[in-house]
Design a protein around this motif. Structure first.
Motif, PDB file in Angstrom:
ATOM      1  N   ASP A  88       1.032  -1.060  -0.154  1.00  0.00           N
ATOM      2  CA  ASP A  88       0.171  -0.175  -0.227  1.00  0.00           C
ATOM      3  C   ASP A  88       0.970   1.329   0.294  1.00  0.00           C
ATOM      4  O   ASP A  88       0.372   1.996  -0.618  1.00  0.00           O
ATOM      5  CB  ASP A  88      -0.736   0.115   1.426  1.00  0.00           C
TER       6      ASP A  88
ATOM      7  N   ASP B 252      -1.106  -6.659  -3.206  1.00  0.00           N
ATOM      8  CA  ASP B 252      -2.051  -5.603  -2.344  1.00  0.00           C
ATOM      9  C   ASP B 252      -3.323  -6.025  -1.925  1.00  0.00           C
ATOM     10  O   ASP B 252      -3.793  -5.572  -0.257  1.00  0.00           O
ATOM     11  CB  ASP B 252      -2.709  -5.009  -3.757  1.00  0.00           C
TER      12      ASP B 252
ATOM     13  N   SER C 131      -7.561   4.839   1.417  1.00  0.00           N
ATOM     14  CA  SER C 131      -6.401   4.299   1.157  1.00  0.00           C
ATOM     15  C   SER C 131      -5.479   5.451   2.771  1.00  0.00           C
ATOM     16  O   SER C 131      -4.892   3.666   3.120  1.00  0.00           O
ATOM     17  CB  SER C 131      -5.525   4.902  -0.124  1.00  0.00           C
TER      18      SER C 131
END
Length: 311
Positions: free
Chosen positions: A74, A101, A275
């Motif tokens: 990430d 991921d 994120s």
């Protein structure tokens, strides 16, 4: 400064402001990922140095490892690609990157479920826990089985469906937009673990409150004495907070995208907070351990002191 309009696809005025916001969020994400990797390493070596051998230790060590792997994909890999506009050459390398991921974060999330389930069994089935589930060997088998299962399900789904190519670029989103696959992966990675962690911890809290004035379960007492129970508590509730933030951000972004509002600055902030929250979740446990865990703090200081005296 890099221009992120290739990700945003909005008007120039909107892109200019969003560019600055995204640029700094990306750098913060990258730096916190690197800091989180160092922190997880310290968590790992400190927990290993504790004179405790049970299933809880195995799960905490596994969580440190998979949190670190999630941060690598990430942070340095994903953010590095966005900042430099670099993409892996070849579709299969891109598939491998995207698969890991998703899988590393998914495994890290389900490790927290395993921690909560471990505590649940210790509270509700103490004799079974003591005879079977408290053993490190059992926990190691569960961890290995969980990792294999997630790679075979989540990993294979990402690997097989990633790579709808248009012109010179390949992206998984065109193939996933209307197929329901993205929703399945989001549920598998974040929503389902959150539900289980909340459920197990709610049931544990109810049980402990009901038995507060009576004799407590031996295993829980022992865990409290060595500070492990508190670390498990911190991990669970930190996960609930940050994972819920991720899911709410995803829901807001998804609705904004469906409503045609993806060019707003709010959309861009929500998109990258989505994120950012997992990165904080995967890299922040050490700081919580240090601030809130008296036993962990003592073990960390002892470990650092021993290392300094050896040089």
């Amino acid at each position: 400064m890099s221009n992120f309009s290739r990700y945003i696809l909005c008007s120039s005025d909107e892109v200019e402001l969003a560019d600055y916001i995204i640029y700094y969020i990306l750098w913060f994400t990258l730096l916190f990922s690197l800091l989180g990797l160092c922190a997880n390493t310290l968590s790992y070596v400190t927990i290993r140095s504790m004179n405790v051998s049970n299933s809880s230790i195995v799960y905490l060590l596994a969580l440190s490892i998979w949190d670190s792997l999630s941060l690598i994909f990430d942070g340095p890999i994903d953010v590095g690609q966005m900042l430099t506009s670099y993409t892996f050459p070849g579709l299969y390398l891109q598939k491998f990157d995207e698969m890991n991921d998703w899988v590393t974060t998914t495994v890290a999330n389900w490790m927290v479920v395993a921690i909560s389930l471990d505590r649940f069994i210790a509270v509700y089935l103490p004799h079974t826990y003591q005879s079977t589930f408290s053993k490190p060997q059992t926990a190691k088998k569960i961890v290995i089985g969980l990792v294999i299962f997630i790679y075979l399900t989540n990993g294979s789904l990402v690997f097989l469906t990633y790579g709808q190519c248009e012109a010179s670029s390949c992206s998984l989103l065109p193939k996933w937009e209307n197929s329901g696959i993205l929703e399945i992966l989001i549920f598998y990675q974040g929503i389902a673990p959150n539900i289980f962690v909340v459920l197990f911890n709610a049931l544990i809290s109810i049980k402990l409150i009901l038995y507060k004035k009576s004799s407590k379960i031996k295993q829980i007492n022992q865990s409290k004495k060595n500070g492990i129970e508190f670390l498990l508590f911190v991990v669970s509730f930190s996960f609930i907070f940050f994972n819920s933030t991720t899911q709410v951000s995803w829901y807001m972004r998804y609705n904004a995208y469906a409503g045609g509002n993806k060019c707003t600055v709010i959309y861009q902030i929500v998109e990258f907070l989505e994120s950012l929250a997992p990165v904080v979740n995967n890299g922040g446990n050490f700081f919580l351990y240090i601030l809130l865990g008296k036993t962990f703090r003592k073990s960390f200081i002892k470990y650092i002191s021993c290392r300094q005296s050896s040089f």
